[in-house]
Design an enzyme around this catalytic site. Structure first.
Site, PDB file in Angstrom:
ATOM      1  NE  ARG A  81      -2.403  -1.345   3.535  1.00 41.66           N
ATOM      2  CZ  ARG A  81      -1.813  -0.630   4.464  1.00 41.66           C
ATOM      3  NH1 ARG A  81      -1.767   0.693   4.355  1.00 41.66           N
ATOM      4  NH2 ARG A  81      -1.288  -1.190   5.526  1.00 41.66           N
ATOM      5  CE1 TYR A 209       0.253  -5.811  -1.836  1.00 37.22           C
ATOM      6  CE2 TYR A 209      -0.900  -3.877  -0.994  1.00 37.22           C
ATOM      7  CZ  TYR A 209      -0.355  -5.142  -0.793  1.00 37.22           C
ATOM      8  OH  TYR A 209      -0.447  -5.731   0.442  1.00 37.22           O
ATOM      9  CE  LYS A 218      -6.364  -3.677   4.326  1.00 37.73           C
ATOM     10  NZ  LYS A 218      -6.634  -4.141   5.683  1.00 37.73           N
ATOM     11  CG  HIS A 238      -7.244  -3.001   9.961  1.00 36.79           C
ATOM     12  ND1 HIS A 238      -5.929  -2.605  10.065  1.00 36.79           N
ATOM     13  CD2 HIS A 238      -7.256  -3.993   9.039  1.00 36.79           C
ATOM     14  CE1 HIS A 238      -5.189  -3.327   9.238  1.00 36.79           C
ATOM     15  NE2 HIS A 238      -5.964  -4.173   8.615  1.00 36.79           N
ATOM     16  CB  SER A 260      -1.008  -4.011   7.732  1.00 41.49           C
ATOM     17  OG  SER A 260      -2.074  -3.114   7.538  1.00 41.49           O
ATOM     18  CB  CYS A 262       0.504  -7.051  13.699  1.00 45.92           C
ATOM     19  SG  CYS A 262       1.609  -5.650  13.486  1.00 45.92           S
ATOM     20  CG  ASP A 287      -7.755  -7.194   6.795  1.00 46.24           C
ATOM     21  OD1 ASP A 287      -6.870  -6.893   7.628  1.00 46.24           O
ATOM     22  OD2 ASP A 287      -7.938  -6.555   5.748  1.00 46.24           O
ATOM     23  NE  ARG A 379      -0.062  -8.742   1.885  1.00 49.66           N
ATOM     24  CZ  ARG A 379      -0.801  -8.177   2.842  1.00 49.66           C
ATOM     25  NH1 ARG A 379      -1.931  -8.723   3.213  1.00 49.66           N
ATOM     26  NH2 ARG A 379      -0.382  -7.083   3.437  1.00 49.66           N
TER      27      ARG A 379
HETATM   28  C1  OXD Z   1      -3.311  -4.691   5.100  1.00 47.91           C
HETATM   29  C2  OXD Z   1      -3.963  -5.861   4.478  1.00 47.91           C
HETATM   30  O1  OXD Z   1      -2.396  -4.103   4.502  1.00 47.91           O
HETATM   31  O2  OXD Z   1      -4.903  -6.406   5.083  1.00 47.91           O
HETATM   32  O3  OXD Z   1      -3.742  -4.320   6.196  1.00 47.91           O
HETATM   33  O4  OXD Z   1      -3.588  -6.254   3.361  1.00 47.91           O
HETATM   34 MN    MN Z   2      -5.418  -5.418   6.909  1.00 42.76          MN
END
Ligand code: OXD
Ligand code: MN
Length: 594
Positions: A81, A209, A218, A238, A260, A262, A287, A379
């Site tokens: 991002r 991306y 998002k 989130h 993100s 984590c 998420d 990913r």
């Molecule tokens: C983030 C995702 O960047 O969920 O938070 O991809």
């Molecule tokens: Mn996320």
């Protein structure tokens, strides 16, 4: 420009006149060679995968070992991002607030349209209708994404309820998110991710991306969603959502916000250790949570998504066996390493490093190579229903009632393993002042601690001060609010070793959280909140973990906290004009307690 003529697929324009008119207007702007109207059917899916392979956008993986799986490499300049290129475009700058990049909607629209004009020449425009949330849910929302990326179409098929189901939910209405995505030349100078919350509209150009272009995620579910949530009385967060089933069959639900990369996906799919025989964790979402007060005065949550867009490195049979089962089929892998046998690998995979493979940029790689084989933000995109722990309630239009909310960051020091807020407004303060070390999910300095309120810093679509007010106000509509907790799985000792094993063992923290919710255990009052007594914290079967380690994990050093408060102060100063006074009082109380 014609309707797609290469196949029987993609030829049926949407019958909703507003949706069809939006797609046509975007086609007039971007002048593609063909328009492909997606219906979400199985035949269409097969056709699109074949087409993506033909175009070289996807590579089929070893179909015996990874059935239905495909591989994608992004432009190396486009792997995360881009917060510096992400804008909230509102009439007034203060509506976006000081934590967002703001742009004037008229000027930004003119800039975007100039970039997108003719931008799909020679390409196909795919029109994707999608639904966020279970069909029939009062919280579900429809979006129409127009894109010239077949990779986006195939990812949106996994991440959302895509196709007819969305158009059926929409009916004749005009109430849908309008989203334009255009790859252009994928140059960072021409990369803009722009939100027009007042018009329920998104325009994203110059990136491929996921976080920038899968517009349901998002952009709609968080940035536009949070804006709508404030106006309509709900929360777009989130947060993962998980269900905990106890041996007697009772289920409790927890929503947890972590920044993100984590460990939200790992936590949402946790498998309890042997000590917790008879307990089971069910994944509702990994998420995003949309939550609103129910008629019973509890907070009810749905997962608006239908898939997982997870970080690959570090995922293995020990850290997340459910994820490994989930991504064994029907998955799109992006920017991982490609092995000669057509399977994939990343740092932290169960398999040893391959003697040779191609790295995420397609270059030959061996274990002697200096660079990583997989990009740290590589990913997988996988359907949620592949998950052996997928909670059937994720399909329930009403969602699940939340018993506890957990906030957590990645902190090597200062922050204890777990503590509980004294009450709702203290809990909002804990969320609002969360700090975390930055990760590879966003372009920036990895490892630097920043304040990331409720893990929403990059995702709150309006003024963060008003967002805190909205959170505080929610309390008035909740007869039975969830209890609020703060956790940190990442505390290290003076030698830099993690003090807490994490992963499945996080079940022990979860158990204490639920014991608190059910009034089964007491706690000790500390400056930070309620903390567990060692006796109440289940350590049975946790090798080498004694009272001393527990105390190190739970240690609270007033000096470290005073230093931390300086950076909280900085955030509060930034938000000063809209910061609720309750949070200033909470901070003063904390200072007094310290
Ligand atoms: C983030 C995702 O960047 O969920 O938070 O991809
Ligand atoms: Mn996320």
């Amino acid at each position: 420009m014609s309707t797609s003529s290469t196949s029987e697929f993609g030829t049926q324009p949407f019958t909703n006149p507003h949706a069809a008119a939006y797609v046509r207007a975007m086609a007039d702007l971007t002048t593609p060679d063909a328009v492909f109207w997606c219906d979400g059917s199985e035949g269409e899916r097969d056709f699109l995968y074949a087409e993506a392979v033909r175009q070289g956008v996807l590579l089929p993986l070893n179909q015996e070992k990874l059935p239905g799986c495909h591989y994608h490499r992004s432009n190396p300049n486009d792997v995360a991002r881009v917060e510096q290129s992400t804008f909230i475009c509102t009439e007034m700058a203060e509506d976006a607030g000081p934590t967002n990049n703001w742009a004037d909607p008229k000027a930004m629209r003119a800039r975007l349209h100039a970039l997108a004009r003719g931008g799909m020449k020679g390409r196909t425009l795919y029109a994707i209708p999608y639904l966020m949330g279970p069909p029939g849910s009062p919280l579900a929302k429809v979006g129409i994404e127009v894109t010239d990326s077949i990779y986006v179409v195939l990812n949106m098929r996994i991440m959302t309820r895509m196709g007819r189901v969305a158009l059926e939910h929409l009916g004749e209405a005009d109430d849908f998110n309008r989203g334009l995505h255009c790859l252009l030349d994928c140059h960072p100078d021409r990369r803009l991710i722009c939100h027009f919350p007042q018009d329920n509209e998104i325009v994203s150009v110059g990136s491929g991306y996921g976080g920038n272009v899968l517009l349901g995620k998002k952009c709609l579910a968080l940035r536009i969603g949070s804006y709508l949530g404030r106006r309509q009385g709900w929360l777009a967060e989130h947060m993962l959502i998980l269900g905990v089933e106890s041996p007697d069959g009772r289920k409790s639900y927890v929503a947890a916000a972590f920044p993100s990369a984590c460990g939200k996906t790992n936590f949402a799919m946790l498998i309890p250790p042997a000590r917790f025989a008879g307990w089971k964790i069910w994944t509702v979402g990994d998420d995003i949570a949309w939550m609103q007060p129910g008629p019973d005065g509890r907070l009810w949550a749905i997962n608006p998504e239908a898939g997982y867009f997870g970080v690959a490195p570090g995922t293995n049979a020990k850290t997340n066996p459910n994820a490994m089962a989930t991504i064994a089929r029907d998955t799109i892998y992006t920017n991982v390493a490609l092995k000669p046998d057509g399977t994939v690998w990343w740092e932290g995979h169960d398999d040893p490093a391959p003697a040779e493979c191609l790295d995420w940029q397609g270059r030959p790689w061996t274990p002697a190579s200096k660079e990583k084989a997989a990009h740290p933000n590589s990913r997988f995109t996988a359907p949620a229903t592949n998950n052996p722990a997928f909670a059937p309630e994720a399909l329930d239009p009403q969602g699940v009632p939340i018993d506890a909310i957990i906030f957590g960051g990645r902190r090597a020091g200062t922050v204890p393993l777990v503590f509980e807020a004294f009450n709702w407004s203290h809990g909002v303060f804990l969320g609002a002042t969360m700090g975390s070390e930055m990760t590879a999910a966003a372009a920036g300095t990895v490892g630097q601690v920043r304040r990331d309120p409720m893990a929403m810093l990059p995702f709150c679509g309006y003024n963060m001060g008003r967002y805190f007010r909205h959170w505080l106000d929610m309390r008035k509509r909740l007869a039975e609010p969830p209890r609020i907790f703060h956790v940190n799985w990442f505390r290290k000792d003076s030698e830099g070793r993690f003090l807490w094993p994490g992963f499945g063992e996080n079940m022990r923290v979860l158990k204490w959280v639920l014991d608190r919710c059910d009034g089964r255990v007491g706690a000790v009052e500390s400056s930070l909140g309620w903390v567990p007594r060692f006796e109440d914290f289940d350590t049975e079967g946790l090798e080498g973990f004694d009272r001393e380690t527990f105390e190190k994990l739970q240690r609270m050093d007033p000096d470290e906290w005073r230093r931390d408060l300086l950076s909280t102060d900085e955030l509060f100063m930034k938000l000063y004009t809209h910061l609720p006074k309750e949070l200033v009082f909470q901070q003063q109380l904390l200072v007094a307690r310290l």
